[in-house]
Enzyme design. Structure first.
Site, PDB file in Angstrom:
ATOM      1  N   ASP A   1       6.459   6.313   5.762  1.00  0.00           N
ATOM      2  CA  ASP A   1       5.479   5.398   6.334  1.00  0.00           C
ATOM      3  C   ASP A   1       5.334   5.629   7.834  1.00  0.00           C
ATOM      4  OD1 ASP A   1       4.667   4.091   4.107  1.00  0.00           O
ATOM      5  OD2 ASP A   1       5.782   2.244   4.465  1.00  0.00           O
TER       6      ASP A   1
ATOM      7  N   LYS B   1      -0.153   4.272   6.902  1.00  0.00           N
ATOM      8  CA  LYS B   1      -1.253   3.333   6.711  1.00  0.00           C
ATOM      9  C   LYS B   1      -1.580   2.750   8.084  1.00  0.00           C
ATOM     10  CE  LYS B   1      -0.665   1.808   1.909  1.00  0.00           C
ATOM     11  NZ  LYS B   1       0.265   2.828   1.440  1.00  0.00           N
TER      12      LYS B   1
ATOM     13  N   MET C   1       1.556  -8.634  10.681  1.00  0.00           N
ATOM     14  CA  MET C   1       0.202  -8.072  10.538  1.00  0.00           C
ATOM     15  C   MET C   1      -0.851  -9.096  10.955  1.00  0.00           C
ATOM     16  SD  MET C   1       0.829  -6.199   6.857  1.00  0.00           S
ATOM     17  CE  MET C   1       1.684  -7.630   6.167  1.00  0.00           C
TER      18      MET C   1
ATOM     19  N   GLY D   1       8.866  -4.008  18.509  1.00  0.00           N
ATOM     20  CA  GLY D   1      10.199  -4.570  18.681  1.00  0.00           C
ATOM     21  C   GLY D   1      11.307  -3.588  18.360  1.00  0.00           C
TER      22      GLY D   1
END
Length: 419
Positions: free
Chosen positions: A206, A228, A343, A372
């Site tokens: 990812d 993504k 999100m 973070g």
């Protein structure tokens, strides 16, 4: 007799002690002393299944807790000759040298191996620097140089954990592992996750998976970018599922490396279902999830005694009034605890409005943490009435975590209220 010579010429080359593993399961072990030195040694003795008896005038709260839970027995009194009766192993770790000497002397008479914590060379056994890793027990002795043995032990453990040193010569079995990579800092991946990653033939990664971990892979490991990008390019979930299944069917061990935890808004279970439907064995390795760890990196606890008794994690991938939304925003607005939005940056105005309309006070602290745990981490502190305006003004972008509630006003450099 114990080797008590201080002369290097009288010692054989290397450590004079013979390193051996003792089977103490169900066997009596007597520990004289109940302070912090004893406390450090008791955990491994308990884990070995030993029948541990502690004799001491007083013990630390932790040792008392071990006794209360039935992990060991405690006798609150001074040591007396005869206390080692029936013991297979003994440890003398009081703060009284004369008592430790008496324990060692009794052990010598009874032919019981004894560790003397204050002067190691005067005992008949020495405790090595130890670590346990996936069924292995590591032990290092360095002729009494405890810092050296501890440093080598730690280095060996880290090498095993990172995959630099492999402990398994068996061929990798084809299959899939869903590994949570943590919130961003590569050091925050779990030990098991890092070990499996080191054994991968194929990695499907990812965008939020720590990229530094990919740099550690061997040149023969294939990496598929399954990024993504919010409101941008993305690899379809169906294509990701296919890559996992086809990789495993080709005889590869596939690691699906995700940011955070695979099951926290990571679509991990969809990938598990795809693998199981295809008859592919799959393992799930939990990761340190960002809704808790990222606020912590900014000095914010998601709970605090006397302040909040609950925290809620909400996905912000759809707006509050969207027909696909499953979130009860009026109910969230009535809560008094901590709300963590993931999100949510693109729709922060809508979320803030929904909470304000539902009755959440306008001065409720709201903190946004971008990237973070990374060196590029940014922390924006505001309140519910102003957070959206501040996010836009300061150019906050994903990935970011929004924390709303009393604890969102905390930071590591202020005095926290006590309950």
């Amino acid at each position: 007799m114990p080797n008590t010579s201080d002369s290097p010429a009288e010692h054989p080359t290397g450590d004079p002690n013979y390193l051996v593993g003792l089977d103490l399961n169900g066997r009596r072990v007597v520990v004289i002393g109940g302070g912090t030195v004893a406390q450090r040694r008791l955990g491994l003795l308990i884990a070995s299944g030993a029948d541990v008896h502690v004799i001491s005038r007083e013990v630390t709260p932790a040792v008392e807790g071990m006794a209360t839970s039935g992990q060991l027995a405690v006798t609150l009194r001074a040591y007396a000759d005869g206390d080692l009766d029936g013991a297979w192993y003994a440890i003398a770790c009081t703060d009284e040298p004369e008592t430790n000497a008496a324990v060692a002397a009794e052990a010598e008479r009874r032919r019981i191996f004894c560790v003397r914590a204050d002067i190691a060379r005067l005992g008949t056994a020495v405790t090595p620097a130890t670590a346990r890793y996936d069924g292995l027990t590591l032990g290092v002795l360095a002729s009494g140089q405890h810092r050296r043995s501890a440093a080598v032990r730690t280095a060996l453990l880290e090498a095993l954990q990172s995959g630099v040193v492999t402990d398994d010569s068996t061929p990798v079995v084809p299959g899939v592992a869903l590994v949570g990579g943590g919130p961003g800092d590569p050091d925050l991946i779990t030990v098991r996750g890092r070990r499996l990653l080191a054994r991968a033939n194929l990695v499907v990664a990812d965008r939020l998976a720590p990229p530094e971990l990919l740099a550690e892979l061997g040149p023969d490991v294939e990496v598929i970018d399954a990024a993504k990008i919010p409101y941008g390019r993305a690899m379809a979930q169906e294509a990701i599922n296919t890559a996992l299944v086809e990789g495993a069917k080709a005889g590869k061990f596939v690691v699906r490396l995700k940011g955070g935890d695979p099951y926290v808004f990571g679509r991990g279970y969809e990938e598990v279902e795809a693998c199981l439907d295809a008859g592919i064995p799959v393992t799930v390795v939990p990761g340190i999830t960002s809704p808790i760890s990222v606020p912590a990196a900014a000095g914010i606890p998601v709970t605090h005694r006397g302040v909040t008794h609950e925290f809620v994690v909400v996905s912000g991938h759809v707006a509050p009034d969207h027909p696909d939304s499953l979130v009860d925003w009026p109910a969230l607005a009535r809560l008094r605890g901590t709300l963590v939005l993931m999100m949510a940056v693109e729709r922060i105005e809508q979320f803030a409005t929904a909470l304000l309309d539902g009755g959440r006070p306008a001065d409720t602290p709201a903190t946004v943490i971008q990237e973070g745990t990374l060196r590029t981490q940014r922390v924006l502190r505001a309140d519910l009435a102003t957070v959206a305006e501040r996010v836009r003004a300061e150019g906050i972008r994903p990935p970011a975590i929004v924390v709303i509630g009393p604890t969102a006003g905390f930071s590591a450099d202020v005095n926290l209220p006590t309950g």
